[in-house]
Motif scaffolding. Structure first.
Motif, PDB file in Angstrom:
ATOM      1  N   GLY A  30       0.966  -4.639 -12.144  1.00 29.44           N
ATOM      2  CA  GLY A  30       2.167  -5.358 -12.553  1.00 29.44           C
ATOM      3  C   GLY A  30       3.420  -4.531 -12.342  1.00 29.44           C
ATOM      4  N   ARG A  31       3.343  -3.231 -12.681  1.00 28.73           N
ATOM      5  CA  ARG A  31       4.514  -2.355 -12.499  1.00 28.73           C
ATOM      6  C   ARG A  31       4.843  -2.172 -11.021  1.00 28.73           C
ATOM      7  N   ILE A  32       3.800  -2.027 -10.195  1.00 30.38           N
ATOM      8  CA  ILE A  32       4.039  -1.843  -8.758  1.00 30.38           C
ATOM      9  C   ILE A  32       4.683  -3.084  -8.159  1.00 30.38           C
ATOM     10  N   LEU A  33       4.080  -4.247  -8.417  1.00 28.33           N
ATOM     11  CA  LEU A  33       4.597  -5.480  -7.831  1.00 28.33           C
ATOM     12  C   LEU A  33       5.962  -5.871  -8.380  1.00 28.33           C
ATOM     13  N   SER A  34       6.285  -5.396  -9.573  1.00 26.48           N
ATOM     14  CA  SER A  34       7.588  -5.693 -10.177  1.00 26.48           C
ATOM     15  C   SER A  34       8.649  -4.663  -9.812  1.00 26.48           C
ATOM     16  N   SER A  35       8.262  -3.653  -9.043  1.00 25.95           N
ATOM     17  CA  SER A  35       9.222  -2.616  -8.667  1.00 25.95           C
ATOM     18  C   SER A  35      10.248  -3.172  -7.685  1.00 25.95           C
ATOM     19  N   LYS A  36      11.403  -2.523  -7.627  1.00 26.50           N
ATOM     20  CA  LYS A  36      12.511  -3.048  -6.826  1.00 26.50           C
ATOM     21  C   LYS A  36      12.179  -3.221  -5.345  1.00 26.50           C
ATOM     22  N   PRO A  37      11.504  -2.256  -4.697  1.00 24.08           N
ATOM     23  CA  PRO A  37      11.210  -2.465  -3.267  1.00 24.08           C
ATOM     24  C   PRO A  37      10.378  -3.719  -3.024  1.00 24.08           C
ATOM     25  N   PHE A  38       9.343  -3.930  -3.843  1.00 25.98           N
ATOM     26  CA  PHE A  38       8.512  -5.106  -3.668  1.00 25.98           C
ATOM     27  C   PHE A  38       9.297  -6.377  -3.972  1.00 25.98           C
ATOM     28  N   VAL A  39      10.077  -6.353  -5.040  1.00 24.67           N
ATOM     29  CA  VAL A  39      10.837  -7.546  -5.419  1.00 24.67           C
ATOM     30  C   VAL A  39      11.845  -7.908  -4.343  1.00 24.67           C
ATOM     31  N   TRP A  40      12.530  -6.911  -3.795  1.00 24.70           N
ATOM     32  CA  TRP A  40      13.531  -7.189  -2.768  1.00 24.70           C
ATOM     33  C   TRP A  40      12.906  -7.790  -1.507  1.00 24.70           C
ATOM     34  N   ILE A  41      11.781  -7.238  -1.100  1.00 24.09           N
ATOM     35  CA  ILE A  41      11.099  -7.819   0.067  1.00 24.09           C
ATOM     36  C   ILE A  41      10.631  -9.235  -0.259  1.00 24.09           C
ATOM     37  N   GLY A  42      10.156  -9.412  -1.487  1.00 18.83           N
ATOM     38  CA  GLY A  42       9.741 -10.752  -1.908  1.00 18.83           C
ATOM     39  C   GLY A  42      10.876 -11.752  -1.885  1.00 18.83           C
ATOM     40  N   LEU A  43      12.066 -11.325  -2.290  1.00 14.64           N
ATOM     41  CA  LEU A  43      13.214 -12.224  -2.310  1.00 14.64           C
ATOM     42  C   LEU A  43      13.600 -12.703  -0.908  1.00 14.64           C
ATOM     43  N   ILE A  44      13.440 -11.845   0.091  1.00 14.89           N
ATOM     44  CA  ILE A  44      13.793 -12.226   1.463  1.00 14.89           C
ATOM     45  C   ILE A  44      12.565 -12.661   2.260  1.00 14.89           C
ATOM     46  N   SER A  45      11.439 -12.858   1.569  1.00 11.42           N
ATOM     47  CA  SER A  45      10.174 -13.140   2.276  1.00 11.42           C
ATOM     48  C   SER A  45      10.224 -14.431   3.079  1.00 11.42           C
ATOM     49  N   TYR A  46      10.894 -15.460   2.553  1.00  8.61           N
ATOM     50  CA  TYR A  46      10.954 -16.718   3.300  1.00  8.61           C
ATOM     51  C   TYR A  46      11.739 -16.541   4.599  1.00  8.61           C
ATOM     52  N   SER A  47      12.889 -15.902   4.501  1.00  5.38           N
ATOM     53  CA  SER A  47      13.664 -15.637   5.721  1.00  5.38           C
ATOM     54  C   SER A  47      12.874 -14.761   6.689  1.00  5.38           C
ATOM     55  N   ALA A  48      12.201 -13.748   6.148  1.00  2.38           N
ATOM     56  CA  ALA A  48      11.416 -12.853   7.009  1.00  2.38           C
ATOM     57  C   ALA A  48      10.307 -13.617   7.708  1.00  2.38           C
ATOM     58  N   TYR A  49       9.674 -14.523   6.970  1.00  4.06           N
ATOM     59  CA  TYR A  49       8.607 -15.319   7.576  1.00  4.06           C
ATOM     60  C   TYR A  49       9.161 -16.193   8.699  1.00  4.06           C
ATOM     61  N   LEU A  50      10.325 -16.821   8.472  1.00  9.46           N
ATOM     62  CA  LEU A  50      10.915 -17.677   9.500  1.00  9.46           C
ATOM     63  C   LEU A  50      11.345 -16.892  10.730  1.00  9.46           C
ATOM     64  N   TRP A  51      11.969 -15.743  10.523  1.00  2.00           N
ATOM     65  CA  TRP A  51      12.532 -14.985  11.639  1.00  2.00           C
ATOM     66  C   TRP A  51      11.478 -14.286  12.488  1.00  2.00           C
ATOM     67  N   HIS A  52      10.414 -13.773  11.858  1.00  2.00           N
ATOM     68  CA  HIS A  52       9.573 -12.820  12.592  1.00  2.00           C
ATOM     69  C   HIS A  52       8.886 -13.429  13.804  1.00  2.00           C
ATOM     70  N   PHE A  53       8.403 -14.676  13.681  1.00  2.00           N
ATOM     71  CA  PHE A  53       7.590 -15.197  14.773  1.00  2.00           C
ATOM     72  C   PHE A  53       8.420 -15.510  16.025  1.00  2.00           C
ATOM     73  N   PRO A  54       9.585 -16.174  15.911  1.00  2.00           N
ATOM     74  CA  PRO A  54      10.397 -16.347  17.122  1.00  2.00           C
ATOM     75  C   PRO A  54      10.828 -15.023  17.741  1.00  2.00           C
ATOM     76  N   ILE A  55      11.173 -14.053  16.911  1.00  6.85           N
ATOM     77  CA  ILE A  55      11.552 -12.733  17.452  1.00  6.85           C
ATOM     78  C   ILE A  55      10.393 -12.137  18.226  1.00  6.85           C
ATOM     79  N   PHE A  56       9.210 -12.160  17.643  1.00  6.15           N
ATOM     80  CA  PHE A  56       8.037 -11.589  18.304  1.00  6.15           C
ATOM     81  C   PHE A  56       7.703 -12.371  19.582  1.00  6.15           C
ATOM     82  N   ALA A  57       7.748 -13.712  19.495  1.00  3.83           N
ATOM     83  CA  ALA A  57       7.339 -14.541  20.630  1.00  3.83           C
ATOM     84  C   ALA A  57       8.264 -14.348  21.826  1.00  3.83           C
ATOM     85  N   PHE A  58       9.570 -14.446  21.602  1.00  5.04           N
ATOM     86  CA  PHE A  58      10.501 -14.292  22.724  1.00  5.04           C
ATOM     87  C   PHE A  58      10.495 -12.860  23.261  1.00  5.04           C
TER      88      PHE A  58
END
Length: 692
Positions: free
Chosen positions: A303-331
């Motif tokens: 719980g402490r690890i997953l609630s830490s700031k680095p994990f939370v910040w990546i989690g907050l941008i996870s939807y954008s990261a999911y959308l962006w990564h595949f077109p970037i990788f594909a092209f």
């Protein structure tokens, strides 16, 4: 394989653990964002295909999507039930507005950002498929689109489809459209049985996934109800949490989240493309997510690890990261063989763009105080109209051929349809396409009893797509010597035993039965062209009870057969043709291309006008190919002439094989030859005909 009793015990374990879950108030849970971080990072690393110390460590990273499904089921159910418990009513308008604010603005941003790259890097047919995939993603049908476009999720070719990853949005949105109504009905009329009903539906979904994995794994992967049990697991956690007294600080709350994280990690690091998925195997990571969500505590390590700031910040941008990564990788993959350094750059770019889109697009659109409902719907509607209009233009123009000069169009036109699918009856005579049950003038995939026949029928094309790729250009040369043909080519169906077939073509035994009947009816000696995709000989399957029906239903399961059966029957069938008085031209192994011509060509159109393409080699060596073929192919008695494609596709003195020659790419983007490469081998085939 697990016994049936063991599988039942696994299901009982999940149900028992769900019933032990504690409750909490409907409030922000930082560890959920931490789980999102785990999910998105695993998916990104899986798609990056990083090779570190000789191994891809994230072959099971695809389970990150399953983690997202559990989280979505949990959060959506909490939202719906908390509103019902508080207000005794549920507002679909508010619910779908929140979903629209969450999903659509970032999706539109990525779509519009991808258009210039698609315009520059996609050939017309790929541009049309790109347009179709974008429209499918906007209407949340990507999962069905990519299934019906015969996309295999883990295949190399799939990594070049910029919006393949939106299949998961389709599954989630289909859940969002159906589940709120189901939840409201169950809550109002069967409230006491809510949890039981969700568990029953989830178990049925899991049983379907296990069944479909053996029948049609591709459909199973994309099918919403095969995935419902994952969303249902999250939903069951939310139901129990909102209707139970809070319990915390027990030994289980300190131990089980650690076990849960270990199970998720096991899936990421030890699952791979051969793991049946979704299936009973997927219970492992799903159970892990359930343990983390259900037994979390601020006092325990996970719980402490997953609630830490680095994990939370990546989690907050996870939807954008999911959308962006595949077109970037594909092209970025198009036209090059990327290094690990390239892939690290893609990952860095993904997170940089994700941060920007999170702060500039996602956050503002989520708050009514910043962007009102009226403004939001106006913006989204305008974006939808623009996106659909542009994609419609791409489809109507069949890929916007005007992007290219006349010389470019002539050469690119040869790549727009795969060479092995391009041959039609010279007089337009129609015949039955067996797998589609339609009439067509195309010769490929015809029922052998309704094969393309022309002229004196002296020459016979017999084999899979590795024969079909020569038909058009060989026939062009046959016309000069006034020789007719019969086409008995059929994709993934080499001329082998009638007791075996290969993935995706359960009808092959029937096809080979019919081929034999046609051949036995010949009254004169003929010349046969035979070749095969030898790679599929490594994984034959035993004949099913109803080959044609199973072929129509795209059955992908079946019992494995020994590889030696395929090879032995292949050689025996060649000897059988010779025993019948026929002559055989046997085309042996093709080199394997490294470059994807369909992605490389649009970026190198400047070579087209003068036909001065550079020589580009692949990793195969003609000396090794010849040595391998000499060791596995026997010497046949009788009139069998061998054509080795390496003689025309490689430089034997330099011991290199080419992907590109001055005339252009010699492969079609996969392992089949383009019209340029096929014509080179066709010359050797016709020379062999002259020797008979």
């Amino acid at each position: 394989m697990l016994s049936f009793q063991a599988r039942v015990l696994q299901l009982q374990t999940i149900i028992r653990l769900v019933n032990q879950v504690d409750s909490s108030k409907l409030s922000y849970r930082a560890e959920i964002d931490g789980l999102r971080a785990v999910a998105v990072v695993s998916v990104i690393l899986y798609h990056a295909q990083l090779n570190l110390f000789g191994r891809d460590w994230f072959e099971g990273g695809f389970i990150g999507v399953d983690v997202f499904f559990v989280i979505s089921g949990y959060l959506i159910t909490r939202i719906i039930l908390s509103e019902l418990q508080t207000n005794n009513t549920f507002s679909p308008l508010n619910f779908y507005e929140r979903r629209a604010r969450r999903i659509l603005p970032a999706l539109f941003l990525v779509i519009f950002a991808s258009i210039p790259f698609a315009w520059q890097r996609l050939l017309p047919s790929d541009f049309v498929e790109y347009a179709d995939s974008v429209i499918a993603s906007l209407f949340f049908g990507s999962n069905f689109f990519f299934y019906f476009s015969t996309t295999e999720y883990g295949a190399d070719s799939a990594l070049l489809k910029p919006f393949l990853h939106t299949w998961s949005l389709g599954v989630e949105e289909q859940f969002y459209f159906i589940f709120p109504a189901v939840a409201v009905v169950i809550y109002k009329y069967f409230r006491a049985h809510f949890l039981r009903m969700i568990i029953v539906l989830s178990v049925l979904s899991l049983l379907l996934a296990e069944f479909m994995e053996t029948r049609n794994p591709e459909l199973n992967f994309f099918l919403p109800f095969s995935r419902f049990w994952e969303l249902g697991a999250g939903s069951a956690l939310a139901i129990k949490e909102l209707n139970s007294k809070q319990v915390g600080g027990t030994f289980l709350h300190r131990l089980l989240p650690a076990i849960g994280l270990s199970l998720v990690a096991y899936g990421i690091f030890f699952f791979n493309g051969d793991t049946p998925h979704p299936s009973f195997h997927t219970i492992v990571p799903i159970l892990g997510v359930a343990l983390i969500i259900g037994f979390r505590s601020k006092d325990e390590l996970v719980g402490r690890i997953l609630s830490s700031k680095p994990f939370v910040w990546i989690g907050l941008i996870s939807y954008s990261a999911y959308l962006w990564h595949f077109p970037i990788f594909a092209f970025s993959r198009m036209g090059k063989d990327p290094t690990n350094y390239d892939k690290f750059e893609w990952i860095a770019l993904t997170f940089a763009l994700s941060l920007a889109s999170y702060f500039l697009i996602e956050r503002p659109f989520r708050h009514k105080a910043i962007i009102s409902s009226r403004l939001m719907w106006l913006v989204l509607f305008a974006c939808l109209i623009c996106a659909v209009a542009f994609m419609g233009y791409v489809k109507v123009s069949k890929g916007v051929w005007d992007r290219f000069s006349l010389d470019q169009r002539v050469l690119i036109g040869g790549f727009d349809t795969a060479e092995f699918r391009s041959f039609s009856h010279p007089d337009g005579v129609m015949g039955t396409i067996l797998d589609k049950r339609i009439e067509s003038e195309k010769c490929y995939l015809r029922d052998p009893m309704d094969a393309c026949r022309f002229g004196d029928e002296k020459f016979v094309f017999l084999g899979d797509s590795y024969v079909a790729q020569y038909e058009r250009t060989v026939f062009a040369r046959l016309k000069t010597i006034d020789m007719g043909f019969i086409s008995l080519s059929y994709g993934q169906c080499p001329f082998v035993s009638e007791d075996i077939w290969f993935d995706g073509r359960a009808e092959c035994p029937y096809v080979n039965e019919q081929r034999r009947k046609v051949i036995e009816g010949f009254t004169d000696s003929k010349i046969f062209l035979i070749s095969a995709n030898e790679q599929q000989f490594e994984s034959p399957k035993k004949r099913t009870n109803n080959p044609v029906k199973d072929g129509w239903e795209d059955f992908r399961g079946g019992e494995s057969a020994a590889s030696r059966i395929a090879w032995k029957s292949y050689f025996q069938n060649i000897e059988w043709l010779v025993s019948k008085g026929h002559k055989v031209i046997l085309v042996r192994s093709l080199p394997r291309p490294t470059l994807n011509a369909l992605k490389w060509l649009p970026q190198n159109t400047h070579y087209i006008s003068q036909r001065n393409f550079p020589y580009l080699s692949n990793k195969d060596k003609p000396s090794k190919i010849l040595a391998s073929d000499n060791s596995k192919y026997p010497k046949f008695d009788g009139p069998v002439l061998v054509v080795d494609p390496v003689n025309s596709l490689c430089d034997l003195q330099k011991d290199v094989c080419w992907d590109v020659i001055p005339n252009g790419p010699i492969y079609d983007g996969g392992r089949h030859l383009s019209f340029i490469g096929a014509d080179l081998v066709a010359k050797d085939i016709v020379d062999a005909i002259a020797k008979f």
